[in-house]
Design an enzyme around this catalytic site. Structure first.
Site, PDB file in Angstrom:
ATOM      1  N   HIS A 187      -2.154  -5.474   1.463  1.00  0.00           N
ATOM      2  CA  HIS A 187      -3.429  -6.169   1.269  1.00  0.00           C
ATOM      3  C   HIS A 187      -3.140  -7.562   0.734  1.00  0.00           C
ATOM      4  O   HIS A 187      -2.222  -7.740  -0.060  1.00  0.00           O
ATOM      5  CB  HIS A 187      -4.310  -5.433   0.247  1.00  0.00           C
ATOM      6  N   GLU A 247      -9.475 -10.593  -7.831  1.00  0.00           N
ATOM      7  CA  GLU A 247      -8.529  -9.500  -7.566  1.00  0.00           C
ATOM      8  C   GLU A 247      -7.347  -9.537  -8.531  1.00  0.00           C
ATOM      9  O   GLU A 247      -6.881  -8.483  -8.995  1.00  0.00           O
ATOM     10  CB  GLU A 247      -8.054  -9.565  -6.114  1.00  0.00           C
ATOM     11  N   LYS A 255       0.821  -1.220   0.000  1.00  0.00           N
ATOM     12  CA  LYS A 255       0.000   0.000   0.000  1.00  0.00           C
ATOM     13  C   LYS A 255       0.857   1.275   0.000  1.00  0.00           C
ATOM     14  O   LYS A 255       2.069   1.210   0.261  1.00  0.00           O
ATOM     15  CB  LYS A 255      -0.939  -0.047   1.212  1.00  0.00           C
ATOM     16  N   TYR A 305     -12.282  -1.913  -3.927  1.00  0.00           N
ATOM     17  CA  TYR A 305     -12.848  -2.084  -2.582  1.00  0.00           C
ATOM     18  C   TYR A 305     -14.377  -1.961  -2.577  1.00  0.00           C
ATOM     19  O   TYR A 305     -14.964  -1.648  -1.534  1.00  0.00           O
ATOM     20  CB  TYR A 305     -12.235  -1.066  -1.615  1.00  0.00           C
ATOM     21  N   ASN A 327      -2.228   0.004   6.842  1.00  0.00           N
ATOM     22  CA  ASN A 327      -1.722  -1.294   7.303  1.00  0.00           C
ATOM     23  C   ASN A 327      -0.768  -1.972   6.308  1.00  0.00           C
ATOM     24  O   ASN A 327      -0.621  -3.190   6.306  1.00  0.00           O
ATOM     25  CB  ASN A 327      -2.895  -2.213   7.683  1.00  0.00           C
TER      26      ASN A 327
HETATM   27  P1  CMP Z   1      -7.406  -4.657   3.417  1.00  0.00           P
HETATM   28  O1  CMP Z   1      -6.917  -6.008   3.793  1.00  0.00           O
HETATM   29  O2  CMP Z   1      -6.810  -4.009   2.216  1.00  0.00           O
HETATM   30  O3  CMP Z   1      -9.004  -4.718   3.233  1.00  0.00           O
HETATM   31  C1  CMP Z   1      -9.843  -3.609   3.448  1.00  0.00           C
HETATM   32  C2  CMP Z   1      -9.101  -2.456   4.052  1.00  0.00           C
HETATM   33  O4  CMP Z   1      -9.936  -1.518   4.703  1.00  0.00           O
HETATM   34  C3  CMP Z   1      -8.201  -2.963   5.177  1.00  0.00           C
HETATM   35  O5  CMP Z   1      -7.134  -3.681   4.655  1.00  0.00           O
HETATM   36  C4  CMP Z   1      -7.851  -1.661   5.866  1.00  0.00           C
HETATM   37  O6  CMP Z   1      -6.888  -0.903   5.170  1.00  0.00           O
HETATM   38  C5  CMP Z   1      -9.205  -0.947   5.786  1.00  0.00           C
HETATM   39  N1  CMP Z   1     -10.015  -1.146   6.992  1.00  0.00           N
HETATM   40  C6  CMP Z   1     -10.583  -2.276   7.418  1.00  0.00           C
HETATM   41  N2  CMP Z   1     -11.295  -2.074   8.552  1.00  0.00           N
HETATM   42  C7  CMP Z   1     -11.161  -0.757   8.827  1.00  0.00           C
HETATM   43  C8  CMP Z   1     -11.654   0.078   9.869  1.00  0.00           C
HETATM   44  N3  CMP Z   1     -12.420  -0.401  10.843  1.00  0.00           N
HETATM   45  N4  CMP Z   1     -11.306   1.368   9.838  1.00  0.00           N
HETATM   46  C9  CMP Z   1     -10.541   1.852   8.845  1.00  0.00           C
HETATM   47  N5  CMP Z   1     -10.044   1.112   7.826  1.00  0.00           N
HETATM   48  C10 CMP Z   1     -10.339  -0.181   7.822  1.00  0.00           C
END
Ligand code: CMP
Length: 148
Positions: free
Chosen positions: A118, A129, A12, A52, A115
């Site tokens: 993904h 995906e 990311k 998403y 984070n």
């Molecule tokens: P990812 O695995 O890419 O899948 C969806 C993404 O949404 C997740 O990682 C985070 O980056 C984001 N995400 C998921 N839950 C939350 C949350 N509660 N608040 C903010 N961002 C979130």
């Protein structure tokens, strides 16, 4: 024998900006996953919204799209035994604050949104995906499919 699977990985914008893309890709290779497709790109708003789309009703959707478009990402398709679970184990839990040191999110993520990485969560999601980012000519063909 574990199933040979494919999964989609995204490094990311936070991790790419921090110069951690190489470290993250190298973790995949060290864990026995093969990079069968790879590109660096910056998502448009529409592309991030499309990727998403399952989260479009969630309260964090708008912020997530903003984050995912703020800078370049490194997208790869990975192949190997249990690739989906292996990638998720390497990443650690979604919330980086709950991720242990030594995991990708523990070492490079900040919180639940920023984070670092993904990874697909199931074989069907992985298929969708991977095809969202790569067409057939951009994915290394299985060796048995190559002409002799
Ligand atoms: P990812 O695995 O890419 O899948 C969806 C993404 O949404 C997740 O990682 C985070 O980056 C984001 N995400 C998921 N839950 C939350 C949350 N509660 N608040 C903010 N961002 C979130």
């Amino acid at each position: 024998m574990p199933d040979v699977e494919r999964t989609l990985s995204i490094v990311k914008p936070d991790a790419v900006a921090a110069g951690a893309a190489g470290d993250i890709l190298s973790r995949f290779e060290k864990a026995g996953l093969t990079i069968i497709a790879l590109k660096k790109m910056q998502l448009t708003q529409a592309q991030a919204q499309g990727f998403y789309a399952v989260h479009k009703e969630r309260p964090f959707f708008k912020d997530l799209v903003k984050f995912m478009t703020e800078g370049p990402i490194v997208v790869s398709a990975l192949e190997g035994p249990d690739a989906i679970a292996k990638n998720r184990e390497l990443m650690g839990p979604t919330d980086s604050t709950a991720a242990e040191a030594g995991t990708i999110r523990g070492d490079h993520g900040t919180d639940i949104e920023r984070n670092a990485a993904h990874g697909s969560d199931a074989p069907e999601t992985a298929r969708i995906e991977i095809s969202y980012f790569f067409n057939a000519t951009e994915i290394l063909a299985p060796v048995e499919a190559l002409p002799a």
